[in-house]
Enzyme design. Structure first.
Site, short mmCIF file in Angstrom:
data_model
loop_
_atom_site.label_atom_id
_atom_site.label_comp_id
_atom_site.label_asym_id
_atom_site.label_seq_id
_atom_site.Cartn_x
_atom_site.Cartn_y
_atom_site.Cartn_z
N SER A 1 -2.46 10.73 20.84
CA SER A 1 -2.14 11.02 19.43
C SER A 1 -2.79 9.94 18.55
CB SER A 1 -0.63 11.06 19.24
OG SER A 1 -0.07 9.83 19.63
N LYS B 1 -6.46 13.18 13.03
CA LYS B 1 -6.82 14.59 12.78
C LYS B 1 -6.67 14.97 11.32
CE LYS B 1 -4.00 16.79 15.48
NZ LYS B 1 -3.16 16.37 16.54
N THR C 1 -11.95 13.50 27.90
CA THR C 1 -12.37 14.62 27.05
C THR C 1 -12.53 15.89 27.90
OG1 THR C 1 -13.46 13.16 25.48
CG2 THR C 1 -14.22 15.44 25.51
N LYS D 1 -23.67 15.31 28.66
CA LYS D 1 -22.72 15.51 29.75
C LYS D 1 -21.46 16.25 29.26
CE LYS D 1 -20.44 12.27 32.89
NZ LYS D 1 -20.46 10.84 33.13
N CYS E 1 10.48 4.69 -8.93
CA CYS E 1 11.69 5.34 -8.42
C CYS E 1 12.79 4.28 -8.20
CB CYS E 1 11.38 6.17 -7.19
SG CYS E 1 12.55 7.54 -7.01
N LEU E 2 13.11 3.91 -6.95
CA LEU E 2 14.10 2.86 -6.76
C LEU E 2 13.67 1.60 -7.50
CD1 LEU E 2 16.78 2.17 -5.24
CD2 LEU E 2 15.36 1.18 -3.46
N HIS F 1 7.13 9.68 -8.81
CA HIS F 1 6.16 9.06 -7.88
C HIS F 1 4.73 9.38 -8.31
CE1 HIS F 1 8.97 7.60 -4.81
NE2 HIS F 1 9.70 8.64 -5.15
N GLU G 1 2.09 7.95 -7.55
CA GLU G 1 1.11 7.74 -6.48
C GLU G 1 0.75 9.05 -5.76
OE1 GLU G 1 4.28 6.87 -6.45
OE2 GLU G 1 5.17 6.81 -4.45
N1 GLN Z 1 17.30 5.91 -3.56
C1 GLN Z 1 16.95 6.27 -4.89
C2 GLN Z 1 17.47 7.65 -5.27
O1 GLN Z 1 17.77 8.44 -4.43
C3 GLN Z 1 15.46 6.21 -5.11
C4 GLN Z 1 14.71 7.20 -4.30
C5 GLN Z 1 13.24 6.89 -4.25
O2 GLN Z 1 12.84 5.77 -4.50
N2 GLN Z 1 12.45 7.86 -3.87
O3 GLN Z 1 17.54 7.94 -6.45
#
Ligand code: GLN
Length: 542
Positions: free
Chosen positions: A13, A17, A190, A222, A380-381, A514, A516
């Site tokens: 693994s 991929k 392989t 081969k 987020c957090l 998020h 990102e």
């Molecule tokens: N734990 C936090 C919440 O549930 C933040 C979640 C996170 O950072 N994705 O709100």
């Protein structure tokens, strides 16, 4: 009708991929084709949402709110095609759906079996919503020979028969190890892996072989002879300097040309690879560098922050600088001398996360960034920690915390109990299931026109992806703003805080979503581009 490309793995693994699938998709796209990629995961979880990042890396969230495998992040970053729920299936989801149908009596008394019922579900998943595509690439998780992946391999075998050989191509990825004692590359694993695959009824058309040094022509010949493929269809996949070098590297080895040849397509347009040339030029010819300290929990396992790492790299591409990421364990930080660790940083980022562990270390880093005026980005957090820090140290609410960590006298962050979902009002209870109960996927936010973030985005209406159960409590808006932390982005109904910022600071932004997840090397996310730009300025000061 869409043509299907199946990618299976052999020998070991972790051959990459997902990157191979994403790179092939990028090359076909560069030739003007419409491509989509799907991931088949053989495990029994319904989705990776409840799996620890230690086990499975990051959970990638799509616009339509699916919690999916991190490979879907690669797919989206390499192709720009937004992934959907219908691009990731697991054995667990298939069984759940089948058992639900069985309980409803939908099978009309039949005995429900792996073949045909499970294989039919897999085939239906592969064939759904493909009409507008030229190619669908299907990546099968796991390694040929695993018990779990057998129904998937069987479904591919049947699909190849159902659709006809001109409509499907099978690529098998393997490893060619170098044995130092013998001073040789070894092709036997392989050969064995291809034999396993053919014993299940699938003759691969191409072999993509991971190898750590150039593959001698004799070895290529081969492998071709033993595995029944053309010599040109044995593609060496050498380790790359960057994941973004992979598409062009495979192109030079003839991957896309061989795939088209296997389909019998002779009139394919030449690829336009200028986009990838530009990315590599920016990546390998930087005009400076910055160091970003990421204060998090899963710092020993970079896969847990895959999209974040890539988005920081993209921010570097936008500014033509190299971004060094220093992973800092928030927990150790509770004891350590914070300034000595953070002073060398040109920017501090507190990423998303769950649970109390390390939170005081995260809060201490927010305080450092705020007081020392170092660019700060909370995600987020990380945004929630920024609000708690602000509440404690600039709004006089010493007992501020989040109900995620237990009862608190000042719940500056608390459980979201209801919000406007895609299908109306969604409600949650404190004792509900953990799986699939978060506010997930793309939601819009409205930005204050005079804010820093509105200037960064170049607009006041944005849509970003979420994955959280808790939210900043809007009742504390007045107190936090009096302490200088401004609520500059809210949900369109004005109830959920989405962005906070500090106007008296060079760059201090916390976001509940998020960003990102939506950043791409050819289209860096504006927040990351701007954060790295601020870090470049900071680097000139220190
Ligand atoms: N734990 C936090 C919440 O549930 C933040 C979640 C996170 O950072 N994705 O709100």
């Amino acid at each position: 009708m869409a043509r299907f490309i199946f990618i299976t793995g052999g020998v070991v693994s972790s051959l990459g991929k997902g990157l191979m699938a994403a790179s092939l998709a990028a090359l076909l796209q560069a030739r003007g084709y419409k491509v989509r990629i799907r991931k088949f995961d053989p495990y029994l979880n319904v989705d990776p949402g409840t799996m620890s990042p230690y086990q499975h890396g990051e959970v990638y969230v799509t616009d339509d709110g699916a919690e999916t495998d991190l490979d879907l992040g690669h797919y989206e970053r390499f192709t720009g095609v937004a992934a959907r729920q219908s691009d990731n299936i697991t054995t667990g989801r298939i069984y759940r759906d089948i058992i639900t149908k069985e309980r409803r009596g939908d099978y009309l008394g039949a005995t429900v079996q792996v073949i045909p019922h499970v294989t039919n579900e897999i085939k239906a998943f592969a064939r759904a919503e493909v009409d507008d595509l030229d190619f669908l690439i299907c990546e099968i998780g796991g390694t040929v020979g695993d018990i779990e992946s057998l129904p998937f391999i069987e479904a591919i075998r049947q699909l190849r028969n159902d659709l006809g050989r001109t409509q499907t191509v099978s690529i098998h990825t393997t490893l060619i190890p170098y044995i130092a004692a013998a001073g040789e590359l070894k092709t036997k694993p392989t050969q064995h892996s291809v034999r396993d695959l053919t014993s299940l009824g699938i003759q691969p058309d191409l072999l993509l072989c991971r190898v750590d040094r150039p593959l001698p022509d004799s070895d290529r010949a081969k492998i071709a002879q033993f595995c029944n493929v053309r010599k040109e269809a044995v593609i060496p996949a050498l380790d790359a300097k960057s994941i973004y070098s992979v598409p062009l590297q495979y192109h030079r080895e003839g991957l896309d040309a061989e795939v088209l040849r296997a389909f019998g397509i002779e009139d394919a347009p030449e690829p336009d690879i200028s986009r990838w040339d530009d990315i590599l030029d920016r990546l390998f010819n930087p005009q400076g560098e910055v160091t970003i300290g990421v204060v998090g929990k899963y710092v020993g396992l970079p896969d847990a922050y895959k999209s974040l790492t890539e988005a920081l790299v993209h921010g570097g591409l936008a500014n033509r600088v190299k971004v060094n990421i220093k992973w800092l364990d928030a927990e150790l930080f509770e004891e350590a001398d914070v300034p000595s660790h953070l002073e060398p940083m040109h920017g501090i980022l507190v990423p998303g996360g769950f649970g109390e562990r390390g939170s005081e270390g995260k809060i201490a880093s927010v305080q450092f960034a705020r007081e020392r005026k170092v660019p700060f980005f909370g995600i987020c957090l990380g945004m929630q920690m920024a609000c708690i820090e602000g509440a404690r140290n600039t709004a006089g609410l010493r007992g501020a915390s989040t109900t995620e960590f237990g009862d608190t006298e000042e719940p500056v962050v608390g459980l979201i109990t209801e919000w406007m979902g895609k299908e109306g009002l969604e409600k949650r209870a404190a004792n509900g299931d953990l799986g699939g109960t978060m506010r997930l996927g793309a939601y819009e936010a409205t930005l204050d026109g005079n804010s820093h973030v509105a200037a960064i985005y170049g607009g006041t209406r944005i849509s970003e992806r979420h994955r959280h159960r808790y939210e900043v409590n809007a009742h504390y808006k007045g107190a936090l703003e009096a302490g200088g932390l401004i609520f500059s982005g809210m949900s369109p109904d004005g109830t959920l805080p989405e962005i906070v910022e500090r106007p008296d600071h060079p760059w201090f932004v916390g976001v509940q979503f998020h960003p990102e997840l939506k950043s791409k090397p050819f289209d860096p996310h504006p927040l990351f581009a701007s954060f790295i730009e601020a870090a470049v300025k900071q680097s000139r000061l220190v």
